[in-house]
Design a protein around this motif. Structure first.
Motif, short mmCIF file in Angstrom:
data_model
loop_
_atom_site.label_atom_id
_atom_site.label_comp_id
_atom_site.label_asym_id
_atom_site.label_seq_id
_atom_site.Cartn_x
_atom_site.Cartn_y
_atom_site.Cartn_z
N PHE A 194 0.83 -1.22 0.00
CA PHE A 194 0.00 0.00 0.00
C PHE A 194 0.86 1.27 0.00
O PHE A 194 0.58 2.22 -0.72
CB PHE A 194 -0.93 0.02 1.21
N THR A 195 1.93 1.27 0.80
CA THR A 195 2.75 2.50 0.88
C THR A 195 3.51 2.72 -0.43
O THR A 195 3.61 3.85 -0.90
CB THR A 195 3.73 2.47 2.07
N GLU A 196 4.02 1.64 -1.01
CA GLU A 196 4.77 1.81 -2.27
C GLU A 196 3.84 2.37 -3.35
O GLU A 196 4.19 3.29 -4.09
CB GLU A 196 5.35 0.47 -2.72
N GLY A 201 1.51 6.91 -6.56
CA GLY A 201 0.23 7.36 -7.09
C GLY A 201 -0.51 6.28 -7.88
O GLY A 201 -1.36 6.58 -8.72
N LEU A 202 -0.19 5.03 -7.61
CA LEU A 202 -0.82 3.91 -8.33
C LEU A 202 -2.05 3.42 -7.57
O LEU A 202 -2.07 3.45 -6.33
CB LEU A 202 0.17 2.76 -8.48
N PRO A 203 -3.07 2.91 -8.29
CA PRO A 203 -4.28 2.44 -7.60
C PRO A 203 -4.01 1.30 -6.63
O PRO A 203 -3.11 0.49 -6.84
CB PRO A 203 -5.19 1.97 -8.74
N LEU A 264 -4.79 9.98 -1.14
CA LEU A 264 -4.57 8.58 -1.54
C LEU A 264 -4.91 8.42 -3.01
O LEU A 264 -5.81 9.10 -3.51
CB LEU A 264 -5.52 7.65 -0.77
N PRO A 265 -4.23 7.49 -3.70
CA PRO A 265 -4.69 7.15 -5.05
C PRO A 265 -6.03 6.41 -4.97
O PRO A 265 -6.48 6.08 -3.87
CB PRO A 265 -3.57 6.24 -5.57
#
Ligand code: NAD
Ligand code: UD2
Length: 309
Positions: A194-196, A201-203, A264-265
């Protein structure tokens, strides 16, 4: 005279490299044995003269015997940490996850080294204890080759304790997170994924409704317990849950990441993973009784450190 080193198998990995850093900072000499299957040289302070790195496999009995000679203690972390890999190839992962442990036990017996820390896992409980705080006596239900090898490793270590006077300190880690945890597989720790993705900015994909909970432990909190287990005169006989008795849902985790990053994305909720455990939380009474455990790192603080904020 140089102090005898502490051997860390798997010391180039996520947990092992943090432990190595802390032990070096405390003045110990450290010897790392790692086959670099998931670990990295870059995780190690190779310029420190008190750190020795040996590239090699714990499945190689002769090598393990050689590197154990002259050590004052062993921390056995080397394992294929991916449960999915053990499901896909039980025979190959068994070489690292069980034969490796047996080789460490034999090498210690041959060399008269007593103290050994072992990284077991909450996976030994399977689905048992779900929804309650799981204590160490909860019936074991290893559901995967990974969990079977962890439980069998615990039992071999106990055999060597009774038969040969080894001093094993066995910890059942719950969900550990922090810098250097590899996010590259879909089965990597959820916080690393999740953090990466949030940073890039990836879903983000949540399996299920996000209300499942885990007992997340920040790496620095884990390391301070391992250091005590190495340095203590006494030995706790029997396994110790390494968790905080703190339940965090994935939705709470996402909220914490969103607060730190101020956004968040897109987050998508899909079907839960087959066999996923709904709630996993440690009863850590034994840990608190035996080890000094000051305030655990709050989740948001750990997440912020991981995100470099
Ligand atoms: P990791 O993959 O970063 O570390 C494992 C290290 O062992 C790697 O450096 C790898 O290269 C090395 N290794 C693997 N097989 C080897 C072999 N045959 N010979 C020599 N080296 C080998 O994973 P981690 O999260 O740091 O895990 C460390 C230990 O903690 C593992 O035993 C794992 O099963 C256990 N554990 C971790 C968690 C967690 O939440 N991270 C939870 C429960 C248990
Ligand atoms: C942990 C261990 C696993 C095994 C298991 C035993 C790790 C990384 N995994 O699995 O090896 O020991 O405990 O109980 O330590 N998730 C998402 N989106 C993602 C990735 C994960 O929603 O992109 C969910 C996943 O479905 C689960 C939760 O996040 O509900 C935690 O997943 P995990 O793989 O980090 O950890 P866990 O406890 O399932």
């Amino acid at each position: 005279m140089v102090d005898a080193p502490i051997l860390i198998t798997g010391g180039a990995g996520f947990i092992g490299s943090h432990l190595a850093d802390t032990l070096l900072a405390r003045g110990h000499a450290v010897r790392v044995l790692d086959n670099l299957s998931t670990g990295k040289r870059a995780n190690l302070a190779l310029s420190n003269p008190r750190l020795e790195f040996i590239e090699g496999d714990v499945a190689d009995a002769a090598l393990v015997a050689r590197v154990t000679a002259g050590c004052k203690a062993v921390v056995h972390l080397a394992a294929v940490a991916s449960v999915q890999a053990s499901v896909d190839d039980p025979v190959a992962t068994h070489q690292s996850n069980l034969i490796g442990t047996l080789n460490v036990c034999e090498a210690m017996r041959q060399n008269g080294v007593k103290r050994v820390l072992f990284a077991s896992s909450a996976a030994v409980y399977g689905q048992n204890g779900e929804g309650t705080a799981i204590d160490e006596d909860t019936p074991k239900a290893p559901l995967t080759p990974y969990a079977v090898d962890k439980l069998a490793s615990e039992q071999y270590l106990d055999f060597y304790r009774r038969q040969h006077g080894l001093e094993p300190a066995v910890f059942r880690f719950f969900n550990i997170f922090g810098p250097r945890q590899d996010p590259s597989s879909p089965y990597s720790g959820v916080i690393s994924i999740f953090t990466e993705r949030a940073l890039a900015g990836l879903p983000i994909t949540v399996f299920g409704d996000g209300e499942q909970t885990r007992d997340f432990v920040y790496i620095a909190d884990l390391v301070q317990v391992l250091v005590q287990a190495l340095e203590a005169e006494w030995l706790e006989v029997g396994p110790v849950n390494l968790g905080l008795n703190r339940a965090t849902s994935l939705n709470q985790l996402l909220a914490a990441i969103g607060e730190v990053l101020e956004g968040l994305p897109p987050v998508t909720y899909v079907e839960p993973r087959a066999g996923d455990i709904r709630h996993s939380r440690a009863n850590n009474a034994r840990l608190l009784l035996r080890y000094e455990f000051p305030q655990p790192t709050p989740l948001k603080v750990g997440v912020a450190k991981l995100l470099g904020r």
